[in-house]
Design a protein around this motif. Sequence first.
Motif, PDB file in Angstrom:
ATOM      1  N   LYS A   1       0.818  -1.223   0.000  1.00 26.09           N
ATOM      2  CA  LYS A   1       0.000   0.000   0.000  1.00 26.09           C
ATOM      3  C   LYS A   1       0.845   1.263   0.000  1.00 26.09           C
ATOM      4  CE  LYS A   1      -4.060  -2.121   2.141  1.00 26.09           C
ATOM      5  NZ  LYS A   1      -5.001  -2.131   3.303  1.00 26.09           N
ATOM      6  N   ASP A   2       1.976   1.226   0.679  1.00 32.39           N
ATOM      7  CA  ASP A   2       2.876   2.384   0.721  1.00 32.39           C
ATOM      8  C   ASP A   2       4.057   2.093  -0.203  1.00 32.39           C
ATOM      9  OD1 ASP A   2       4.630   4.437   1.265  1.00 32.39           O
ATOM     10  OD2 ASP A   2       4.336   4.384   3.434  1.00 32.39           O
ATOM     11  N   LYS A   3       4.056   2.711  -1.382  1.00 32.49           N
ATOM     12  CA  LYS A   3       5.055   2.410  -2.404  1.00 32.49           C
ATOM     13  C   LYS A   3       6.440   2.924  -2.045  1.00 32.49           C
ATOM     14  CE  LYS A   3       1.805   0.545  -4.852  1.00 32.49           C
ATOM     15  NZ  LYS A   3       1.671  -0.930  -4.850  1.00 32.49           N
ATOM     16  N   SER A   4       6.555   3.728  -0.999  1.00 35.04           N
ATOM     17  CA  SER A   4       7.880   4.208  -0.608  1.00 35.04           C
ATOM     18  C   SER A   4       8.691   3.114   0.083  1.00 35.04           C
ATOM     19  CB  SER A   4       7.772   5.442   0.289  1.00 35.04           C
ATOM     20  OG  SER A   4       6.947   5.187   1.400  1.00 35.04           O
ATOM     21  N   TYR A   5       8.013   2.049   0.528  1.00 34.69           N
ATOM     22  CA  TYR A   5       8.728   0.849   0.962  1.00 34.69           C
ATOM     23  C   TYR A   5       9.089   0.079  -0.315  1.00 34.69           C
ATOM     24  CZ  TYR A   5       7.097   1.429   5.820  1.00 34.69           C
ATOM     25  OH  TYR A   5       6.851   1.881   7.097  1.00 34.69           O
ATOM     26  N   LEU A   6      10.364  -0.004  -0.620  1.00 30.98           N
ATOM     27  CA  LEU A   6      10.786  -0.654  -1.865  1.00 30.98           C
ATOM     28  C   LEU A   6      10.903  -2.160  -1.627  1.00 30.98           C
ATOM     29  CD1 LEU A   6      13.415   1.956  -3.115  1.00 30.98           C
ATOM     30  CD2 LEU A   6      10.980   1.756  -3.678  1.00 30.98           C
ATOM     31  N   SER A   7       9.751  -2.799  -1.555  1.00 33.98           N
ATOM     32  CA  SER A   7       9.682  -4.227  -1.271  1.00 33.98           C
ATOM     33  C   SER A   7       9.998  -5.053  -2.503  1.00 33.98           C
ATOM     34  CB  SER A   7       8.283  -4.576  -0.761  1.00 33.98           C
ATOM     35  OG  SER A   7       8.060  -5.967  -0.802  1.00 33.98           O
ATOM     36  N   ALA A   8      10.621  -6.205  -2.266  1.00 38.45           N
ATOM     37  CA  ALA A   8      10.884  -7.144  -3.357  1.00 38.45           C
ATOM     38  C   ALA A   8       9.628  -7.905  -3.751  1.00 38.45           C
ATOM     39  CB  ALA A   8      11.982  -8.127  -2.958  1.00 38.45           C
ATOM     40  N   GLY A   9       8.537  -7.687  -3.032  1.00 37.33           N
ATOM     41  CA  GLY A   9       7.266  -8.303  -3.399  1.00 37.33           C
ATOM     42  C   GLY A   9       7.099  -9.676  -2.806  1.00 37.33           C
ATOM     43  N   TRP A  10       6.706  -9.736  -1.534  1.00 29.91           N
ATOM     44  CA  TRP A  10       6.560 -11.024  -0.862  1.00 29.91           C
ATOM     45  C   TRP A  10       5.092 -11.367  -0.741  1.00 29.91           C
ATOM     46  CZ3 TRP A  10      10.782 -13.876  -0.434  1.00 29.91           C
ATOM     47  CH2 TRP A  10      11.999 -13.226  -0.570  1.00 29.91           C
ATOM     48  N   PRO A  11       4.686 -12.518  -1.247  1.00 31.43           N
ATOM     49  CA  PRO A  11       3.259 -12.867  -1.295  1.00 31.43           C
ATOM     50  C   PRO A  11       2.659 -13.066   0.080  1.00 31.43           C
ATOM     51  CG  PRO A  11       4.618 -14.738  -1.942  1.00 31.43           C
ATOM     52  CD  PRO A  11       5.530 -13.573  -1.839  1.00 31.43           C
ATOM     53  N   GLY A  12       1.355 -12.828   0.154  1.00 29.85           N
ATOM     54  CA  GLY A  12       0.602 -13.068   1.369  1.00 29.85           C
ATOM     55  C   GLY A  12       0.312 -11.826   2.170  1.00 29.85           C
ATOM     56  N   TYR A  13       1.251 -10.902   2.228  1.00 34.05           N
ATOM     57  CA  TYR A  13       1.053  -9.700   3.042  1.00 34.05           C
ATOM     58  C   TYR A  13      -0.074  -8.826   2.490  1.00 34.05           C
ATOM     59  CZ  TYR A  13       5.472 -10.907   5.296  1.00 34.05           C
ATOM     60  OH  TYR A  13       6.465 -11.565   5.990  1.00 34.05           O
ATOM     61  N   ASP A  14      -0.250  -8.825   1.166  1.00 32.81           N
ATOM     62  CA  ASP A  14      -1.306  -8.018   0.569  1.00 32.81           C
ATOM     63  C   ASP A  14      -2.692  -8.608   0.836  1.00 32.81           C
ATOM     64  OD1 ASP A  14      -0.590 -10.213  -1.055  1.00 32.81           O
ATOM     65  OD2 ASP A  14      -1.490  -9.299  -2.810  1.00 32.81           O
ATOM     66  N   LEU A  15      -2.744  -9.857   1.298  1.00 30.37           N
ATOM     67  CA  LEU A  15      -4.015 -10.499   1.601  1.00 30.37           C
ATOM     68  C   LEU A  15      -4.437 -10.304   3.056  1.00 30.37           C
ATOM     69  CD1 LEU A  15      -3.404 -13.900  -0.249  1.00 30.37           C
ATOM     70  CD2 LEU A  15      -4.509 -11.839  -1.142  1.00 30.37           C
ATOM     71  N   ILE A  16      -3.555  -9.704   3.861  1.00 28.40           N
ATOM     72  CA  ILE A  16      -3.841  -9.507   5.282  1.00 28.40           C
ATOM     73  C   ILE A  16      -4.655  -8.224   5.477  1.00 28.40           C
ATOM     74  CG2 ILE A  16      -2.809  -9.050   7.549  1.00 28.40           C
ATOM     75  CD1 ILE A  16      -0.402 -10.753   6.635  1.00 28.40           C
ATOM     76  N   GLY A  17      -5.728  -8.332   6.231  1.00 26.98           N
ATOM     77  CA  GLY A  17      -6.562  -7.164   6.494  1.00 26.98           C
ATOM     78  C   GLY A  17      -6.139  -6.389   7.718  1.00 26.98           C
TER      79      GLY A  17
ATOM     80  N   GLU B   1       9.888   1.700 -11.145  1.00 30.19           N
ATOM     81  CA  GLU B   1      11.228   1.123 -11.068  1.00 30.19           C
ATOM     82  C   GLU B   1      11.264  -0.144 -10.217  1.00 30.19           C
ATOM     83  OE1 GLU B   1      13.980   2.152 -12.777  1.00 30.19           O
ATOM     84  OE2 GLU B   1      12.439   3.345 -13.788  1.00 30.19           O
ATOM     85  N   ASN B   2      10.182  -0.431  -9.497  1.00 33.61           N
ATOM     86  CA  ASN B   2      10.158  -1.628  -8.668  1.00 33.61           C
ATOM     87  C   ASN B   2       9.655  -2.802  -9.497  1.00 33.61           C
ATOM     88  OD1 ASN B   2      10.058  -3.557  -6.694  1.00 33.61           O
ATOM     89  ND2 ASN B   2       8.772  -2.401  -5.284  1.00 33.61           N
ATOM     90  N   VAL B   3      10.567  -3.720  -9.811  1.00 37.27           N
ATOM     91  CA  VAL B   3      10.198  -4.887 -10.613  1.00 37.27           C
ATOM     92  C   VAL B   3       9.918  -6.095  -9.736  1.00 37.27           C
ATOM     93  CG1 VAL B   3      11.534  -4.075 -12.581  1.00 37.27           C
ATOM     94  CG2 VAL B   3      12.602  -5.644 -10.946  1.00 37.27           C
ATOM     95  N   TYR B   4       9.953  -5.899  -8.392  1.00 37.66           N
ATOM     96  CA  TYR B   4       9.823  -7.006  -7.443  1.00 37.66           C
ATOM     97  C   TYR B   4      10.936  -8.007  -7.734  1.00 37.66           C
ATOM     98  CZ  TYR B   4       5.518  -4.528  -6.614  1.00 37.66           C
ATOM     99  OH  TYR B   4       4.619  -3.544  -6.336  1.00 37.66           O
ATOM    100  N   GLN B   5      10.630  -9.220  -8.170  1.00 34.61           N
ATOM    101  CA  GLN B   5      11.681 -10.158  -8.593  1.00 34.61           C
ATOM    102  C   GLN B   5      11.479 -10.565 -10.052  1.00 34.61           C
ATOM    103  OE1 GLN B   5      12.183 -13.339  -5.599  1.00 34.61           O
ATOM    104  NE2 GLN B   5      11.371 -11.884  -4.106  1.00 34.61           N
ATOM    105  N   ASN B   6      10.675  -9.814 -10.771  1.00 31.36           N
ATOM    106  CA  ASN B   6      10.418 -10.078 -12.182  1.00 31.36           C
ATOM    107  C   ASN B   6      11.417  -9.269 -13.014  1.00 31.36           C
ATOM    108  OD1 ASN B   6       9.393 -10.673 -14.674  1.00 31.36           O
ATOM    109  ND2 ASN B   6       7.361  -9.800 -14.309  1.00 31.36           N
ATOM    110  N   TYR B   7      12.669  -9.715 -13.002  1.00 34.75           N
ATOM    111  CA  TYR B   7      13.754  -8.930 -13.573  1.00 34.75           C
ATOM    112  C   TYR B   7      13.640  -8.772 -15.077  1.00 34.75           C
ATOM    113  CZ  TYR B   7      15.459 -10.064  -8.938  1.00 34.75           C
ATOM    114  OH  TYR B   7      15.559 -10.228  -7.576  1.00 34.75           O
ATOM    115  N   GLY B   8      12.964  -9.725 -15.747  1.00 34.23           N
ATOM    116  CA  GLY B   8      12.774  -9.623 -17.183  1.00 34.23           C
ATOM    117  C   GLY B   8      11.520  -8.875 -17.576  1.00 34.23           C
TER     118      GLY B   8
END
Length: 569
Positions: free
Chosen positions: A160-176, A486-493
């Motif tokens: 939700k806060d894009k200033s955290y440059l997360s690598a994109g870890w699944p599950g956290y976006d499903l937490i309420g 610029e955040n590609v998470y881990q989808n480098y291609g």
Amino acid sequence: MTTGTRLWAVAAAAMLALAACGGNASSPGSGAPATGSPGAAGDGPAVDAADINPQPLDRLKDGGTLRMSIQQWITQYNSQQVDGTQGDGAAIVSLVEPDLFTYDAKGVPHPVPDYLESAEVTSTSPQVVTYKLNPKAKWSDGTPLSYRDFQAQWKALNGKDKSYLSAGWPGYDLIGKVEQGSGPQEVKVTFDKPFADWRQTFDPLFPAAAYDTPEKFNKGWLEKVPITAAAWKIGSYDKTAQTITAVRDPNWWGAKPKLDSVVFRALDPAAALDAYLNKEIDYVAAIRPEAYGRVKDDPDTAIRVGARWDEVHITLNGGRGPLRDLKVRNAVEKAVNRGALTEVAFKDLPFKARPLGNHFFMPNQEGYQDNSGEYGTYDLEGAKKLLEEAGWKDNGAGQPRTKDGAPLKLSFVISADSTSQQVDQATLLQNMLAQAGIQITIDKVPGNDFFEKYVNRGDFDLVSFRNVDQLFLSQAFPQYQRPEGENVYQNYGRITSPELVGLLTKAQTTTDRAEAIKLYNQADALVWRLGHTIELYQRPQVLAVRKGLANFGASGLSSDNFTKVGWEK
């Protein structure tokens, strides 16, 4: 300390690859799993194969040092930040931060009593997971572990806060919501949608004091680990000597480690092998034929073999140049002879391997099926046909195809620390693609820059590395996530599609295992069609380990317990 974050990647790869996080890391487990051994031709070790020289603690010396090699100096120790996905840094962090779960020989997670009294689903509609923390567990700043740490990690990683440059870890976006239970050491995590792999969240757990602002999350872990909570802490960082030393933490509330220290030393692959033979480090990968040949008869060496979730692949960059065109990516897939590359990689080793046909499952896992189809089958004429359809003119043997006057030229980026075998195999790939009229330049870059400045930034057309220990299926999701700026998470291609994201989203919220397997295999077939990555083979663990080192080695799918690693009396 028992590692549950399975990001271990401290050795040189065979073939073309270096290792990235990709998932949670495996190394030596505790207990006495079955000893691994090389299989027959065409087979790797069994799914639960491991060889760690299990020994009871009373047979081990009190003290001593374990010396290990890593691929590069670590600049970002936050393994959940976009620049922290290199496996060695994550492995060091998992040594000094709370890993809430340990994994057995079949990769099944179990709560770690030093951190958790219990962790269980206490409601299914909505899904609620309740964690009861060990009241003895404290951070190195004296603060007890609490719900605040879970809250801060959730807010940093839920997207939700894009200033955290997360690598994109699944599950956290499903937490309420994440809230306190009956007390600060009881945590209630409520999911808006079911998440079958909930055990992979908050593992490792990071301290709120170093995670609760974007500034701390992005920059507070640069070249240091600010706060710890484990049997080990970082004693020193020596950039000149390229070593990081972990030492016993006297404030640890659990079982005292047998070792005094663990030293990580940055070495390129060739130097690591020489360092091992010179008794400067205590184990080294022996998966390369050259390395295996040099160590197998060494009188001070034990060869230990295990079955790890470890895949070698080639990533295609669809974010720039000719590979933006799907037909060109599919042509590259068809022009690569995966069988030949696999055969060369296992030449002179005591077992063989087949090309890997799946991005989510290893051949020794339930759910594996080969979905590669035409995109994993060597078909030079098919590759040429696709290139013609894409408008790339054939200029004859030895010449690159052209379109609008520009040559079909791609960059294959490798580390300057690559072994001679890796360079030779990159050259083999170069020759394969040349037969289709695709010119490949092999660009060597500094080893310390390989991930941070090239892979992470998408500064390549083709690149090869490993994804390791993705025991939870949803761990792969960031590799296919749609990049945001610029955040590609881990989808480098930078290759994905709404259909693929939809399948993976549905799969990770499906609690029926059989249905989830079906969805992941549908997603895998689409990954092949999209020309996202070319799977090559599953890489077994083949390690040369100093004789006398116990409870350490080829751990397969199990976790290490570094409180039990030590030297025999």
